[in-house]
Design a protein around this motif. Structure first.
Motif, mmCIF file in Angstrom:
data_model
loop_
_atom_site.group_PDB
_atom_site.id
_atom_site.type_symbol
_atom_site.label_atom_id
_atom_site.label_comp_id
_atom_site.label_asym_id
_atom_site.label_seq_id
_atom_site.Cartn_x
_atom_site.Cartn_y
_atom_site.Cartn_z
ATOM 1 N N TRP A 140 0.867 -1.182 0.000
ATOM 2 C CA TRP A 140 0.000 0.000 0.000
ATOM 3 C C TRP A 140 0.897 1.224 0.000
ATOM 4 C CZ3 TRP A 140 -5.305 0.248 -0.285
ATOM 5 C CH2 TRP A 140 -5.873 1.514 -0.099
ATOM 6 N N ASP A 141 0.655 2.147 -0.922
ATOM 7 C CA ASP A 141 1.498 3.332 -1.064
ATOM 8 C C ASP A 141 0.709 4.586 -0.685
ATOM 9 O OD1 ASP A 141 4.158 4.397 -2.344
ATOM 10 O OD2 ASP A 141 2.553 5.630 -3.194
ATOM 11 N N GLY A 142 1.205 5.313 0.317
ATOM 12 C CA GLY A 142 0.503 6.493 0.800
ATOM 13 C C GLY A 142 0.364 7.578 -0.246
ATOM 14 N N ALA A 143 1.408 7.772 -1.076
ATOM 15 C CA ALA A 143 1.339 8.799 -2.112
ATOM 16 C C ALA A 143 0.304 8.434 -3.174
ATOM 17 C CB ALA A 143 2.721 8.989 -2.749
ATOM 18 N N LEU A 144 0.240 7.150 -3.531
ATOM 19 C CA LEU A 144 -0.743 6.705 -4.517
ATOM 20 C C LEU A 144 -2.147 6.773 -3.924
ATOM 21 C CD1 LEU A 144 -0.944 5.641 -7.399
ATOM 22 C CD2 LEU A 144 -0.704 3.321 -6.495
ATOM 23 N N GLU A 145 -2.267 6.462 -2.646
ATOM 24 C CA GLU A 145 -3.543 6.629 -1.941
ATOM 25 C C GLU A 145 -4.030 8.067 -2.073
ATOM 26 O OE1 GLU A 145 -4.331 7.756 2.549
ATOM 27 O OE2 GLU A 145 -3.564 5.715 2.404
ATOM 28 N N CYS A 146 -3.127 9.033 -1.813
ATOM 29 C CA CYS A 146 -3.504 10.443 -1.893
ATOM 30 C C CYS A 146 -3.889 10.836 -3.312
ATOM 31 C CB CYS A 146 -2.358 11.319 -1.392
ATOM 32 S SG CYS A 146 -2.169 11.298 0.413
ATOM 33 N N GLN A 147 -3.165 10.293 -4.300
ATOM 34 C CA GLN A 147 -3.510 10.602 -5.686
ATOM 35 C C GLN A 147 -4.908 10.093 -6.022
ATOM 36 O OE1 GLN A 147 -0.566 10.397 -9.074
ATOM 37 N NE2 GLN A 147 -1.763 8.578 -9.620
#
Length: 359
Positions: A140-147
């Motif tokens: 799980w990637d936090g930056a991709l989550e935000c995107q």
């Protein structure tokens, strides 16, 4: 103490207490209006699909359909002195963590509308499904989550449509589904494998191929909770070239998957749960299981019936149907040649508003 003893007897032992049994126990002392059938189904890890109720003889009977399962809950008295059900829940994906290297800890970013627990569930179910099809685990990637979440916030309720995710700062493929449930979204996308093994040209497996793409390394998802809700997940590799559903890369990233029971069992899933989800989505009209994939989980295959039972009239009807399907496939193939991102075809969006009517 007496009530607790009764519950233990009904369940078999204290160790057998589950979210389902806890929900039934929580109804003691409450009135019929307190029973929430959608919550009851979700305590089973299943999707709400139908409901009825009858009263008489000092008891209230709630008749639920969760996934494709018919379940009765009988409550005595008013307020309830006890609520019982003879239904024995089958094993579900959320019962156990993924095996071995597929057990990844989700690190929640700062943007998602999902809770930390929901994010872990989302990552776990993705990795169990990737394990079953032979793809490596994802994180799980936090930056991709935000995107994904910012994209959903921007699009909002202006329509359930894809973003230009391949051109964003983190190039990614994207899956959408109506609702707010991580598990239901993942199951709707995954069960598309039951429709074809021609992932590059079939036009019916774009969500499945995005979540199963071998070169995908990370995922991040957002959610819109207004109206029926929208789940938006993005899938990224190390570059745009390794994002899912890129033309010319299907052979390197997807092996034909037929869903043998052993494929599921080794990864913490069961063929029974796959069948239950597929049967529900078939009922909703968003899935058409067929062929060897359907047979492997014990589902009826319409193509088997066409060829094994066809009379002349039935034969020509089948040919007409297949000819129409071929024309659709040709149209899809032509559209795919114009776009490197086949999964972005809005024709493949999963919307269950009319069938589900729940959220």
């Amino acid at each position: 103490m007496i009530r607790t003893a009764v519950i233990v007897c009904l369940l078999g032992s204290v160790a057998a207490i589950t979210p389902w049994s806890k929900y039934l126990a929580s109804l003691a002392g409450k009135t019929p209006s307190a029973f929430n059938w959608q919550t009851a189904c979700k305590m089973l890890g299943q999707s709400p699909a139908g409901y009825g109720m009858s009263m008489g003889g000092g008891k209230t009977t709630f008749r639920l359909t969760c996934d494709s399962n018919k379940i009765d809950v009988v409550c005595h008295g008013n307020p309830f002195s006890s609520c019982m059900s003879s239904y024995k829940p089958p094993a579900v994906a959320s019962d156990t963590p993924p095996p071995g290297r597929y057990a990844q800890t989700a690190k929640k970013g700062s943007c998602s509308g999902f809770s930390a627990a929901e994010i872990q569930v989302f990552l776990d179910i993705h990795n169990k499904m990737r394990c079953a099809v032979g793809a490596p685990p994802v994180v799980w990637d936090g930056a991709l989550e935000c995107q994904a979440q910012r994209t959903q916030n921007r699009i909002g309720t202006n329509g359930m449509h894809h973003s230009d995710s391949y051109s964003m700062s983190i190039p990614a493929g994207e899956n959408l589904a109506t609702g707010t449930s991580p598990l239901n979204a993942a199951w709707m996308w995954f069960t598309e494998y039951l429709q074809s093994t021609d992932y590059a040209h079939g036009g019916e497996t774009g969500h499945y191929s995005a979540m199963s793409w071998k070169s995908v390394k990370k995922i991040g998802c957002g959610v819109g909770k207004t109206g029926k809700g929208i789940v938006r997940c993005q899938y990224a590799g190390t570059s745009k070239a390794t994002a899912p559903n890129m033309g010319g890369q299907y052979g390197n990233n997807l092996s034909p998957f037929y869903g043998n029971p052993s494929d599921f069992q080794k990864c913490g899933l069961t063929a029974g749960e796959v069948k239950a989800k597929a049967s529900l989505y078939k009922k909703w009209g968003i899935l058409s299981p067929r062929g060897r994939m359907a047979r492997n989980i014990g589902m009826y295959s319409v193509t088997d019936a066409i060829w094994s039972n066809a009379l002349p009239t039935g034969f020509f009807s089948a040919c007409a149907f297949m000819g129409a399907a071929a024309m659709v496939t040709i149209g899809v193939a032509l559209r795919r040649r114009r776009s490197p991102a086949a999964s972005q075809d809005d024709r493949g969006l999963l919307s269950v508003e009319a069938a589900e009517g729940l959220e």
